[in-house]
Design a protein around this motif. Structure first.
Motif, PDB file in Angstrom:
ATOM      1  N   GLY A 154       0.808  -1.210   0.000  1.00 24.82           N
ATOM      2  CA  GLY A 154       0.000   0.000   0.000  1.00 24.82           C
ATOM      3  C   GLY A 154       0.840   1.258   0.000  1.00 24.82           C
ATOM      4  O   GLY A 154       0.541   2.231  -0.712  1.00 24.82           O
ATOM      5  N   LEU A 155       1.907   1.265   0.773  1.00 21.67           N
ATOM      6  CA  LEU A 155       2.803   2.427   0.800  1.00 21.67           C
ATOM      7  C   LEU A 155       3.515   2.594  -0.531  1.00 21.67           C
ATOM      8  O   LEU A 155       3.696   3.722  -1.012  1.00 21.67           O
ATOM      9  CB  LEU A 155       3.815   2.296   1.938  1.00 21.67           C
ATOM     10  N   PHE A 156       3.918   1.487  -1.141  1.00 23.15           N
ATOM     11  CA  PHE A 156       4.593   1.563  -2.435  1.00 23.15           C
ATOM     12  C   PHE A 156       3.644   2.123  -3.489  1.00 23.15           C
ATOM     13  O   PHE A 156       3.976   3.071  -4.204  1.00 23.15           O
ATOM     14  CB  PHE A 156       5.104   0.176  -2.852  1.00 23.15           C
ATOM     15  N   VAL A 157       2.455   1.567  -3.571  1.00 23.53           N
ATOM     16  CA  VAL A 157       1.500   2.003  -4.595  1.00 23.53           C
ATOM     17  C   VAL A 157       0.979   3.406  -4.292  1.00 23.53           C
ATOM     18  O   VAL A 157       1.023   4.296  -5.142  1.00 23.53           O
ATOM     19  CB  VAL A 157       0.340   0.989  -4.730  1.00 23.53           C
ATOM     20  N   GLY A 158       0.494   3.620  -3.080  1.00 27.99           N
ATOM     21  CA  GLY A 158      -0.089   4.922  -2.736  1.00 27.99           C
ATOM     22  C   GLY A 158       0.934   6.023  -2.552  1.00 27.99           C
ATOM     23  O   GLY A 158       0.767   7.137  -3.049  1.00 27.99           O
TER      24      GLY A 158
END
Length: 180
Positions: A154-158
């Motif tokens: 989630g941190l990578f994508v968002g």
């Protein structure tokens, strides 16, 4: 004992790596499409070209730090998404990624040029990153692999792909570096 790593040959691990690569490719394509569409409409002044790194060199130090940390996190994060999980290399690069993401998020809190000196809604992503990174590290330390994976993905994508996409809005520094 809970599983702490995925074998490179497990179907789940391969699928996870392929999703990471696909995400990076989709984000790259999404960033290039607006410029190519504008070019097809006859706006010859807006075309991709070699990056004008002089604009980055002329930017304030806080923006240079932010951009360097974000690019580091993107490169290291892509390697982590594709690579084998749970290895010593994954853990070492993981700490590098955590530091780069934290530096990216913290440095963004000092950047207010696009919103007339005030924070914007995109700073909420920075706040969430500052909160979520320790949770994801804690999950990894406690061998809660699924929770760790969800938070880090989630941190990578968002935090990188989505927020990075907004860095290519016309008028912003990266738009000028690549298309201006």
């Amino acid at each position: 004992m809970p599983q702490t790593s995925l074998s490179m040959h497990e179907p789940r691990a391969r699928r996870f790596r392929l999703l990471g690569v696909a995400g990076v490719l989709v984000a790259t394509t999404a960033a290039a499409v607006p410029a190519l569409m504008l070019r097809d409409r006859g706006l010859d002044g807006i075309v991709p070209h070699l990056p004008n790194l002089a604009l980055v060199a002329a930017a304030p130090l806080k923006i240079q730090i932010h951009l360097t940390a974000a690019v580091t996190a993107l490169v290291v994060g892509t390697v982590l998404m594709i690579g084998v999980k749970g290895s010593a290399l994954h853990r070492g690069l993981g700490w590098t990624w955590v530091v780069a993401m934290a530096l990216t998020a913290i440095s963004s809190l000092f950047i207010h040029e696009m919103n007339h000196g005030a924070m914007s809604w995109i700073h909420l992503l920075s706040g969430w990153t500052i909160i979520a990174l320790p949770i994801a590290v804690y999950a990894a330390r406690r061998h809660k692999v699924a929770l760790h994976r969800r938070f880090m993905t989630g941190l990578f994508v968002g935090g990188l792909i989505v927020a990075g996409g907004f860095a290519f809005i016309p008028g912003r520094l990266l738009w000028r570096v690549f298309f201006g």
